[in-house]
Each structure stands twice: as C-alpha cells, then as structure tokens.
Motif scaffolding. Structure first.
Motif, PDB file in Angstrom:
ATOM      1  N   ALA A 106       0.759  -1.147   0.078  1.00  0.00           N
ATOM      2  CA  ALA A 106      -0.011  -0.025  -0.049  1.00  0.00           C
ATOM      3  C   ALA A 106       0.974   1.375  -0.054  1.00  0.00           C
ATOM      4  N   GLN A 107       1.694   0.992   0.908  1.00  0.00           N
ATOM      5  CA  GLN A 107       2.865   2.380   0.874  1.00  0.00           C
ATOM      6  C   GLN A 107       3.283   2.827  -0.540  1.00  0.00           C
ATOM      7  N   PHE A 143       0.561   4.156  -2.901  1.00  0.00           N
ATOM      8  CA  PHE A 143       0.139   5.524  -2.679  1.00  0.00           C
ATOM      9  C   PHE A 143       1.301   6.755  -3.054  1.00  0.00           C
ATOM     10  N   ARG A 151       1.019   9.556  -5.842  1.00  0.00           N
ATOM     11  CA  ARG A 151       1.279  10.966  -5.501  1.00  0.00           C
ATOM     12  C   ARG A 151       2.467  11.594  -6.316  1.00  0.00           C
ATOM     13  N   LEU A 160      -5.666  -1.232  -0.296  1.00  0.00           N
ATOM     14  CA  LEU A 160      -5.608   0.271  -0.564  1.00  0.00           C
ATOM     15  C   LEU A 160      -6.572   0.723   0.365  1.00  0.00           C
ATOM     16  N   ASP A 214      -5.320   6.017   6.949  1.00  0.00           N
ATOM     17  CA  ASP A 214      -5.750   7.183   6.335  1.00  0.00           C
ATOM     18  C   ASP A 214      -4.771   8.188   5.886  1.00  0.00           C
ATOM     19  N   LYS A 216      -3.010   7.705   2.578  1.00  0.00           N
ATOM     20  CA  LYS A 216      -3.962   8.252   1.307  1.00  0.00           C
ATOM     21  C   LYS A 216      -3.876   9.724   1.187  1.00  0.00           C
ATOM     22  N   GLN A 217      -3.412  10.489   2.047  1.00  0.00           N
ATOM     23  CA  GLN A 217      -3.240  11.987   1.929  1.00  0.00           C
ATOM     24  C   GLN A 217      -2.582  12.476   0.678  1.00  0.00           C
ATOM     25  N   MET A 252     -11.970   7.479  -1.748  1.00  0.00           N
ATOM     26  CA  MET A 252     -10.745   7.636  -2.165  1.00  0.00           C
ATOM     27  C   MET A 252     -10.376   8.541  -3.430  1.00  0.00           C
TER      28      MET A 252
END
Length: 551
Positions: free
Chosen positions: A265-266, A269, A273, A290, A295, A298-299, A325
């Motif tokens: 996931a990291q 994301f 970005r 995901l 949270d 996901k920023q 999302m």
C-alpha cells in the motif's frame, strides 16, 4: 465459384496490407513523442526514443546470440524496466516471450522451461535461488540449458549472487540500437507463451498471436477511454497475461510505465502521489489493501485515479471505499486464454443515481464483450444454444473472436476441447440478464451441491463481504455425510476485527436461504496465487478437517 468484380486486381500488397502487431505502437511513440517519458523506476527515467533504442539493442543482441523466429525467450522478472523492454525486444526477433510466474516453485518452472524449449532466460537476482534449482532439474535430465542473462536492479535490496553468463546491460550493449527488425511475416505468428496455474496436473501453455495482442491492446484503450499520455502504474504483474496487454496499450498511447518492484500500500500511494498516476490494474486483494490502509497513507492524492479490477466481483464495500478515495473502478473479466480481460461491466450514467448497494449489484456483473471481441455469450454446453436472458438460467460463458488464444502449446486435445463447436469454453458458469449483461455464478468445479441443490460459492462470498469484519472470503465444498456437501467459509479479517464463527453464520442467515449458510467458518490467511486469485483447490484440502457449526 464465379469471379467477382471485387476479386479482380484487388489483391493484398505491401502498400495496402501490413500484419497487425503491437510492435508498431512503440515505433510510433518513439517517432511522434521521442522526448515524452516512457519508463520510470527509482532514479531511472527514460523517454520513448531511448526506450525504443534499448529494445532494438536488446533484439539485436538476442539475434547475435542465435535467437530466431519461433524460439522461446523466458523471463523471470518483477515489474522492472527490463520486463517492459522484453515485451518489444523479443517479438522484434520473431521469437516468443514466455513470462514466468515469479511465485512458482522450481519444479513448475523447470517444466515450463522444458515444455516451452526456452533458449534464453533473463533472471532477476531475487529469483536466482529458485531458478538455480529449476536449472538443476533440467541439468539432471541431461537437457540443454537456456543461456542465462542476469538482470541487475537498482532497487533490489537482497544479497543473492548472479547465476548467469552475462549481465543484462552488458548483454544489450553488444547489440545495435538501429537493429532493422521486421514485423511478423504473418500476424498469426506467435508473440507470447503464458502458462496457466496448473491446479491439477501440469500447467497448459497458452499461445498468443501478434494479431490478438494488437487487438486487445487497442480494446483496453477503448474500454477505459484512455487518453494520450496516461501514467500507468505497474501494480498488476507483467507475467500475468502479459500485464493484460497493457505494455502495448501504454505504448500505443505514448504513456508512462511507472514500474513497481514490490506491491504494498505504501509504495502504491507514494507512486500515485509522486508521479500523478492516472491508471492501474489489480486483483481484488490489492484494492482491498488500499481501502483498508491507514488514512495518513492516502493523503495528498487530489486527482481521479482509474482502477481496473478483475477476478472476484467488487463488493459494495470495495466500490464505496474506492469512491471515497476518489478512485474510479472498472470491473473486467477474462482468462489467460483471452489475453486477460475480454469482457467489461460497462457503467451507465443512471447507475450513479442509485444507492451503493444497487450500484454494487450492477457492477458485480462481468458485463458485455470487449469492444474488439466478436462475441461473449452464455451458452448451454450440451445444446450449444444461448440460455434465456432471464438472470436465472445457468450456462457456460463462451467467447468468439480475435481476443482468444491460438491454442495450447503441444496439446492438440486440450485445444480442440477448448474450442469445441466454434466457441472458446471458459469453464465459468453464469446467467444472462435481460439487458445483455453476464454474471458469473461459479466455476463449474466450484458449484456446491448440497442435498441435490446447487449453491453458488460466489453468492455466499458476496454475502460474507458485506460483513464489516471481512477483508477476504472464499467458500468451498465441505464433505458432509448427510447432505453430500455443505458450504465452508474461509475468512481473512480486517485488522482489529474479532468476530466469532457464530456471528458470521448469523450474518449469513439474514441474507441467504438456510441450505446456503456455511456449516463451517475458518479464520486465517487465505492462500492466493501471485496475481491475488484465491487458491480454492488448497482450501478444498483443508475443508474436510474444518469444525462444523450448529446452524
């Protein structure tokens, strides 16, 4: 047969007919958009002109090594630049690319190398151990070993030692970046060899053609309304149906291949970005990962990301989670034998006006044929007649068209069975709805027959996914002395969740007929393939010892 005015002097020639091949996509991208970014991997950034030159160098080096038309070149690589390059360089020589599943054991890999008669194999150091063992099996059988090329990767953090005769960069440096490759003599020429999972017996080698790869690559663009210069994140393994043909799709749109060595996931994301990723594909387990990520991960993602999912139908929780999302999810369906996706659940504008539960029901269907697939139908395999479009009568999903394999390598019997009566037989049982949309009810082997009643494991799984504690679910048959078979549910729980088996059963009672309720519930990690598909054959082995619940 009488000659027609349209057959006189209107023959194919080099001016009006060229074999369809995805090789034309990279040439155009490099010519029209030479300076547009093509590949990103860590600090590596290459444009389309550079990528095209490297592919031609690679092809030239293979040719100098003796690789020719219809030879097999295997690769054991994660989603790194060399894997993207192989999808163009190998076909440039007329050879056939065999992308090996990186999660297989040595025996399975050895079978594939032998069966496919691989002449060269590219190996990432992460897999040197299992590949050494596979090559040792071939050596013990007194077989000629493939020439091994080591592919170093700047992001590899292990300590495995190279096992090949030469390193990849050194190998391709020996080639000519202006290598004068040719399009295939015939668009029906083979371009790729992909092996099925082989849950029973040896895996089957699925052979793709240049024409089919070209066709599905374009169809991907049409299904997704994919604009020029998309930024595509390689979450889906490139070894899986050649990344559903997306290496060629991205080239056709002169997009960016953002490589992803490790799927978590990291990493996903961060890549979205940093590179403003617009598109990616993945199995349901990836999307669930995901959605359930913290949270804070996901920023900073403020643009719409188009996500494609295949495998299990997306439940309401997944659709709702993706929408939160800002991800737009498209549900597709296909098999290795159909170049990946060959059907899509086309969304209609009025679907956005209904609640998420109804939207999930509509989106959970496998949908309609891909743009460039000729036909997708639900057919009675006995009569070969289409089933009534009533949403209830079950038949088998069958395909017909250019997005279907050439056949199984060295297996004429299996090929003939797969194409019986002029259709490709998927083995998936489904119904047809009045609006022409297909919905899978089960694999023929996954139907649970309890007391003479058919139970769809997918129907039970859909209900399990509605429970807030469930991250992943799979239902298989458990032998039963009274009923013959009953449903057994295997469940992965979300972090912090701790329901009892009885709570799961009570949840199912609210939504299912009594005979469909699981008689056993097992919590724990569910075994999956490298592409995230649940290995039900493993769960069937475990189901017999699962403790029964008083329902």
């Amino acid at each position: 047969m009488k000659s027609s005015i349209y057959t006189q002097g209107l023959d194919k020639n080099s001016a009006n007919y060229v074999a369809q091949s995805p090789l034309t996509f990279i040439e155009r991208a490099a010519t029209v958009y030479p300076n547009r970014p093509a590949v990103i991997h860590g600090d590596i950034q290459r444009n389309w002109a550079q990528t095209y030159e490297r592919c031609r160098q690679f092809a030239s080096a293979l040719t100098q090594h003796g690789i020719k038309r219809f030879d097999t070149v295997a690769v054991m690589l994660p989603n790194i630049p060399a894997m993207v390059e192989a999808h163009f360089a190998v076909p440039m020589t007329g050879a056939v690319l065999c992308a090996l599943n990186t999660r297989l054991d040595a025996a399975a890999i050895a079978f594939m190398l032998e069966h496919g008669e691989a002449k060269v194999v590219l190996i990432d150091p992460e897999f040197s151990g299992v590949m050494s063992a596979a090559l040792a099996i071939l050596r013990d059988k007194k077989l000629t070993l493939p020439y091994v090329v080591d592919v170093s990767d700047v992001l590899y953090q292990g300590s495995a030692k190279p096992i090949g005769a030469i390193e990849y960069e050194q190998f391709i440096a020996s080639g000519d970046s202006k290598f004068p490759y040719q399009l295939p003599e015939d668009e029906w020429d083979s371009i790729c060899l992909n092996y099925t999972s082989g849950t029973t017996g040896n895996p089957k080698g699925v052979v793709y053609s240049h024409r089919g790869a070209y066709t599905n690559a374009i169809s991907n663009i049409l299904e997704w309304d994919m604009p020029r210069h998309p930024t595509y994140l390689w979450v889906l393994p490139l070894f899986h149906c050649n990344g559903w043909c997306f290496p060629w799709t991205v080239a056709a749109r002169a997009g960016v291949n953002v490589c992803l060595r490790k799927v978590d996931a990291q990493n996903i994301f961060e890549a979205i970005r940093k590179h403003h990723v617009t598109h990616y594909c993945g199995a349901p387990i990836v999307h669930n990962m995901l959605i359930n990520a913290p949270d804070e991960m996901k920023q900073g993602i403020n643009h719409t990301v188009s996500a494609m999912v295949a495998g299990a139908a997306p439940p309401a929780a997944m659709i709702e989670g993706m929408e939160k999302m800002g991800f737009d999810i498209t549900h597709v369906y296909g098999l290795t034998e159909t170049y990946g996706p060959a059907a899509v659940c086309v969304k209609h504008e009025d679907w956005s006006d209904v609640d998420v539960g109804e939207r999930a029901r509509l989106n959970a269907r496998q949908g309609v044929r891909y743009h460039l697939q000729n036909a997708a139908a639900v057919i009675d395999p006995e009569t070969m007649q289409p089933v009534p479009a009533d949403g209830e009568t079950m038949g088998e999903i069958m395909f017909q068209g250019n997005i279907a394999m050439k056949g199984y390598l060295k297996n004429e019997k299996a090929t003939q069975e797969a194409f019986a009566n002029g259709w490709f037989h998927s083995g998936d049982l489904a119904v047809m709805f009045p609006d022409g949309y297909i919905k899978i009810k089960d694999r023929s082997k996954d139907i649970i027959i309890s007391g003479g009643e058919n139970i769809s494991s997918i129907e039970v799984e859909d209900v399990l996914y509605r429970h807030p504690a469930v991250l992943a679910a799979a239902v298989v048959a458990k032998p039963d002395p009274k009923w013959g078979e009953t449903p057994c549910a295997f469940i992965e729980l979300k972090a912090g969740a701790n329901p009892t088996p009885q709570e799961i059963v009570e949840h199912c009672k609210k939504h299912l007929a009594g005979f469909k309720i699981p008689r056993a519930v097992v919590f724990g990690e569910i075994p999956k393939t490298a592409t995230g598909k649940i290995q039900k054959f493993e769960l069937r082995k475990r189901a017999g010892s699962a403790s029964a619940i008083d329902v």
